[in-house]
Design a protein around this motif. Structure first.
Motif, PDB file in Angstrom:
ATOM      1  N   VAL A  65       0.621  -0.663   0.165  1.00 37.23           N
ATOM      2  CA  VAL A  65      -0.412  -0.068  -0.003  1.00 37.23           C
ATOM      3  C   VAL A  65       0.767   1.278  -0.359  1.00 37.23           C
ATOM      4  CG1 VAL A  65      -1.745   1.430   0.900  1.00 37.23           C
ATOM      5  CG2 VAL A  65      -2.021  -1.285   1.247  1.00 37.23           C
ATOM      6  N   ARG A  66       0.239   1.765  -0.708  1.00 36.30           N
ATOM      7  CA  ARG A  66       1.685   3.333  -1.013  1.00 36.30           C
ATOM      8  C   ARG A  66      -0.032   4.801  -0.218  1.00 36.30           C
ATOM      9  NH1 ARG A  66       2.083   3.299  -5.595  1.00 36.30           N
ATOM     10  NH2 ARG A  66      -0.077   4.282  -6.796  1.00 36.30           N
ATOM     11  N   ALA A  67       1.163   5.199   0.356  1.00 41.37           N
ATOM     12  CA  ALA A  67       0.068   6.745   0.862  1.00 41.37           C
ATOM     13  C   ALA A  67       0.351   7.880   0.294  1.00 41.37           C
ATOM     14  CB  ALA A  67      -0.268   6.826   2.964  1.00 41.37           C
ATOM     15  N   ASN A  68      -0.358   8.652  -0.008  1.00 46.30           N
ATOM     16  CA  ASN A  68      -0.098   9.955  -0.450  1.00 46.30           C
ATOM     17  C   ASN A  68      -0.976  11.085   0.157  1.00 46.30           C
ATOM     18  OD1 ASN A  68       2.303   9.374  -2.035  1.00 46.30           O
ATOM     19  ND2 ASN A  68       0.737   8.547  -3.196  1.00 46.30           N
ATOM     20  N   ILE A  69      -0.318  12.241   0.492  1.00 47.32           N
ATOM     21  CA  ILE A  69      -1.896  13.667   0.714  1.00 47.32           C
ATOM     22  C   ILE A  69      -1.606  14.314  -0.429  1.00 47.32           C
ATOM     23  CG2 ILE A  69      -2.077  15.352   1.713  1.00 47.32           C
ATOM     24  CD1 ILE A  69      -0.496  14.111   4.458  1.00 47.32           C
ATOM     25  N   LEU A  70      -3.436  14.631  -1.191  1.00 47.33           N
ATOM     26  CA  LEU A  70      -3.177  15.504  -2.150  1.00 47.33           C
ATOM     27  C   LEU A  70      -4.387  16.393  -2.009  1.00 47.33           C
ATOM     28  CD1 LEU A  70      -4.066  12.559  -4.633  1.00 47.33           C
ATOM     29  CD2 LEU A  70      -1.787  13.752  -4.660  1.00 47.33           C
ATOM     30  N   THR A  71      -3.680  18.027  -2.377  1.00 52.10           N
ATOM     31  CA  THR A  71      -4.522  19.461  -1.527  1.00 52.10           C
ATOM     32  C   THR A  71      -5.076  19.698  -3.041  1.00 52.10           C
ATOM     33  OG1 THR A  71      -3.089  19.125  -0.085  1.00 52.10           O
ATOM     34  CG2 THR A  71      -3.984  21.062  -0.472  1.00 52.10           C
ATOM     35  N   ASP A  72      -6.300  20.455  -2.548  1.00 54.48           N
ATOM     36  CA  ASP A  72      -7.009  20.938  -3.738  1.00 54.48           C
ATOM     37  C   ASP A  72      -7.277  22.256  -2.953  1.00 54.48           C
ATOM     38  OD1 ASP A  72      -9.149  20.455  -2.436  1.00 54.48           O
ATOM     39  OD2 ASP A  72     -10.003  19.254  -4.189  1.00 54.48           O
ATOM     40  N   THR A  73      -8.352  23.459  -3.013  1.00 56.15           N
ATOM     41  CA  THR A  73      -8.845  24.675  -2.804  1.00 56.15           C
ATOM     42  C   THR A  73      -9.405  24.280  -1.170  1.00 56.15           C
ATOM     43  OG1 THR A  73     -10.285  24.341  -4.194  1.00 56.15           O
ATOM     44  CG2 THR A  73      -8.572  26.005  -4.333  1.00 56.15           C
ATOM     45  N   SER A  74     -10.448  23.040  -1.181  1.00 57.95           N
ATOM     46  CA  SER A  74     -11.030  22.737  -0.232  1.00 57.95           C
ATOM     47  C   SER A  74      -9.967  21.639   1.101  1.00 57.95           C
ATOM     48  CB  SER A  74     -11.902  21.709  -0.585  1.00 57.95           C
ATOM     49  OG  SER A  74     -11.116  20.022  -1.095  1.00 57.95           O
ATOM     50  N   GLY A  75      -9.411  21.750   0.472  1.00 57.14           N
ATOM     51  CA  GLY A  75      -7.969  21.357   1.684  1.00 57.14           C
ATOM     52  C   GLY A  75      -7.661  19.870   1.555  1.00 57.14           C
ATOM     53  N   ALA A  76      -6.713  19.494   2.100  1.00 58.18           N
ATOM     54  CA  ALA A  76      -5.630  17.943   2.092  1.00 58.18           C
ATOM     55  C   ALA A  76      -7.062  16.710   2.360  1.00 58.18           C
ATOM     56  CB  ALA A  76      -4.875  17.911   2.903  1.00 58.18           C
ATOM     57  N   ARG A  77      -6.236  15.779   1.335  1.00 55.18           N
ATOM     58  CA  ARG A  77      -6.317  14.034   1.353  1.00 55.18           C
ATOM     59  C   ARG A  77      -5.988  13.344   1.805  1.00 55.18           C
ATOM     60  NH1 ARG A  77      -9.659  16.748  -1.601  1.00 55.18           N
ATOM     61  NH2 ARG A  77     -11.931  17.104  -2.064  1.00 55.18           N
ATOM     62  N   LEU A  78      -6.342  12.399   1.963  1.00 49.89           N
ATOM     63  CA  LEU A  78      -4.803  10.950   2.448  1.00 49.89           C
ATOM     64  C   LEU A  78      -5.805  10.396   1.865  1.00 49.89           C
ATOM     65  CD1 LEU A  78      -2.893   9.191   4.196  1.00 49.89           C
ATOM     66  CD2 LEU A  78      -4.335   8.606   5.627  1.00 49.89           C
ATOM     67  N   VAL A  79      -4.944   9.403   0.789  1.00 52.35           N
ATOM     68  CA  VAL A  79      -4.857   8.666  -0.692  1.00 52.35           C
ATOM     69  C   VAL A  79      -4.354   7.381   0.210  1.00 52.35           C
ATOM     70  CG1 VAL A  79      -5.468   8.257  -2.978  1.00 52.35           C
ATOM     71  CG2 VAL A  79      -5.317  10.388  -1.946  1.00 52.35           C
ATOM     72  N   LEU A  80      -5.452   6.187  -0.175  1.00 54.00           N
ATOM     73  CA  LEU A  80      -4.552   5.462  -0.226  1.00 54.00           C
ATOM     74  C   LEU A  80      -3.885   4.212  -1.106  1.00 54.00           C
ATOM     75  CD1 LEU A  80      -5.549   3.615   3.853  1.00 54.00           C
ATOM     76  CD2 LEU A  80      -3.197   5.176   2.810  1.00 54.00           C
ATOM     77  N   THR A  81      -3.349   3.570  -1.722  1.00 55.74           N
ATOM     78  CA  THR A  81      -3.317   3.262  -3.265  1.00 55.74           C
ATOM     79  C   THR A  81      -2.938   1.847  -3.281  1.00 55.74           C
ATOM     80  OG1 THR A  81      -3.500   5.302  -4.798  1.00 55.74           O
ATOM     81  CG2 THR A  81      -3.398   2.812  -6.048  1.00 55.74           C
ATOM     82  N   SER A  82      -3.431   1.064  -4.029  1.00 56.48           N
ATOM     83  CA  SER A  82      -2.467  -0.742  -4.062  1.00 56.48           C
ATOM     84  C   SER A  82      -1.316  -0.558  -4.798  1.00 56.48           C
ATOM     85  CB  SER A  82      -3.760  -1.791  -4.024  1.00 56.48           C
ATOM     86  OG  SER A  82      -3.331  -2.958  -4.567  1.00 56.48           O
ATOM     87  N   LYS A  83      -0.490  -0.981  -4.635  1.00 58.87           N
ATOM     88  CA  LYS A  83       0.530  -0.875  -5.783  1.00 58.87           C
ATOM     89  C   LYS A  83       0.229  -1.874  -6.782  1.00 58.87           C
ATOM     90  CE  LYS A  83       3.985   0.560  -2.182  1.00 58.87           C
ATOM     91  NZ  LYS A  83       5.393  -0.203  -1.006  1.00 58.87           N
TER      92      LYS A  83
END
Length: 469
Positions: free
Chosen positions: A160-178
């Motif tokens: 599992v790979r974890a990232n944070i993506l951010t736009d004008t509304s705020g940040a999201r934690l995104v988990l993606t299967s490798k």
């Protein structure tokens, strides 16, 4: 009497020239040693050229007996849909390929929050395919950024790979299967340790977001599914097939397909065909490498027909570096014998290279009869494969034997280097001796110069006295 600073000044003799000529005679043995050293170095250089030509031939021989990976071309009529690569077990044929769905990796997203906003504490038990691991969330890492780092840093997390993506509304934690495929769904179970169960369902945009908002299990899906885990769905010749990856191995035996785009309703054609041009190039490269080796050996062993090697050192120096060297000629002879001897395991109509149009003439030059070779490709493809495989292995084995650390080239080169060392020692001793000889000559001529100068002075004095009388 003042000392004489230069030979011949006192006597008028050309003593310096006499010493120079005497030393030239004394240095003749040194010149011969230097000439022998140069000859040995030339031999080492020549063996280096032969060794380099053998290495090139070995590369060509490897391709010659590994041609089973190069004898077929694999093409897809629409290159945007997929690519194909054939291996050793592939066979000629055509196949209809239709992709209704590409394999995709499971991806989850949290609700919007600040990347450093404090969440609840506890632990996350994460599973994905065959991989399961857990991370502890406490006061040191109970933020989206902290959770991301904890997941990525887990030594038991391989999937599992974890990232944070951010736009004008705020940040999201995104988990993606490798890994792609339906079996690689991410599942997350939350254990809440802070004693405040009311934070479990708080939205992340609130001031006290809950850790349990990261759940994604059968009982509570608080994360948003961005992309479902799915298999690739493919039709090959109208047969429905499913794969966990977009790299499909051996659905067509010996062929690897890389799926890149869905093409429902417009099947692409996968064609596996003989690569006549490719196999001819393999043969041409082998022939060229053999001829380069042969010409290198001939060039370095040929004698100048106008030179009589036994009469003088100068005559010997005009010959090739390895003239009369049996080792170099033996390499050429062994290579011809290897190419004229049918390797074990090669049977049928094509056993000799000449059966496929590859021949060696009386001067040792190899060539390919393109028409005869193409006939072998067209009429006895498997036999040609077997023959090339056998001779390629035979040449590879011979080159390895000749060039390894215990081979004849290494032994010959080592012997030459040892001879150079002995000559260097002799030259050093001779140079020391020549220094002493020159010093002795100069001392004697200096004494002679002084004596003659004195006699001339006496003669002048007596002449003057007699004249006065």
């Amino acid at each position: 009497m003042a000392s004489i600073s230069s030979l011949g000044v006192g006597s008028g003799l050309d003593a310096e020239s006499i010493v120079t000529k005497l030393m030239a005679v004394e240095k003749l043995p040194l010149t011969r040693l230097t000439t022998r050293t140069a000859g040995y170095n030339a031999k080492i250089s020549a063996y280096g050229a032969i060794s380099s030509a053998l290495a090139t031939l070995k590369t060509a021989a490897n391709a010659f007996y590994s041609t089973k990976t190069n004898l077929l071309t694999s093409t897809v009529s629409d290159a945007t849909v997929a690519s194909a690569t054939s291996g050793t077990s592939a066979s000629s044929g055509t196949y209809a390929l239709e992709i209704s769905q590409l394999a995709k990796a499971h991806s989850l997203s949290s609700r919007v929050a600040g990347a450093s906003e404090t969440m609840g504490t506890g632990s996350l038990a994460i599973s994905n395919g065959s991989n399961s691991f857990s991370v502890t969330i406490d006061s040191t890492n109970n933020t989206l950024a902290g959770i991301r780092d904890a997941i990525n840093a887990s030594s038991t997390n391989t999937s599992v790979r974890a990232n944070i993506l951010t736009d004008t509304s705020g940040a999201r934690l995104v988990l993606t299967s490798k890994e792609t495929g339906a079996s690689n769904t991410i599942s997350i179970a939350v254990t809440d340790n802070d004693g405040n169960n009311t934070d479990a369902y708080n939205v992340l945009s609130n001031t006290n977001p809950g850790l349990s908002q990261l759940s994604f299990t059968a009982g509570g899906n608080n994360l948003t599914q961005v992309q479902a885990a799915q298999n690739a769905q493919v039709k090959l010749d109208n047969v429905d097939l499913s794969f966990s990856s977009n790299t499909v191995v051996d659905a067509i035996p010996g062929v690897t397909l890389k799926l890149t785009k869905e093409n429902v309703g417009t099947p692409a054609t996968v064609t596996i065909a003989r690569d006549s041009t490719g196999i001819k190039k393999v043969a041409d490269d082998f022939v060229k490498a053999y001829n380069d080796l042969h010409s290198t050996i001939v060039k370095n062993t040929a004698a100048n027909p106008s030179t009589t090697l036994s009469t003088s050192t100068d005559a010997a120096s005009t010959a090739s570096a390895l003239t009369g060297d049996s080792t170099a000629r033996s390499i050429d002879r062994q290579m011809r014998e290897a190419l004229r001897t049918v390797p074990s395991g090669v049977t049928g109509a094509l056993t000799q290279l000449a059966d496929a149009g590859i021949s060696i003439d009386s001067s040792g030059v190899m060539s390919v009869d393109a028409t005869k070779f193409q006939k072998a490709v067209d009429t006895n493809f498997s036999g040609l494969q077997s023959m090339m495989d056998g001779y390629g292995k035979a040449v590879n084995t011979l080159v390895t034997t000749l060039t390894d650390t215990n081979g004849v080239i290494s032994a010959r080169t080592t012997g030459l280097k040892d001879s150079i060392k002995l000559l260097d020692n002799q030259k050093e001793m001779l140079n020391n001796r020549l220094t002493s000889i020159e010093k002795r000559y100069r001392a004697r001529f200096s004494s002679l110069d002084t004596m003659i100068s004195g006699m001339q002075t006496t003669s002048t004095f007596l002449t003057q006295q007699i004249a006065k009388m």
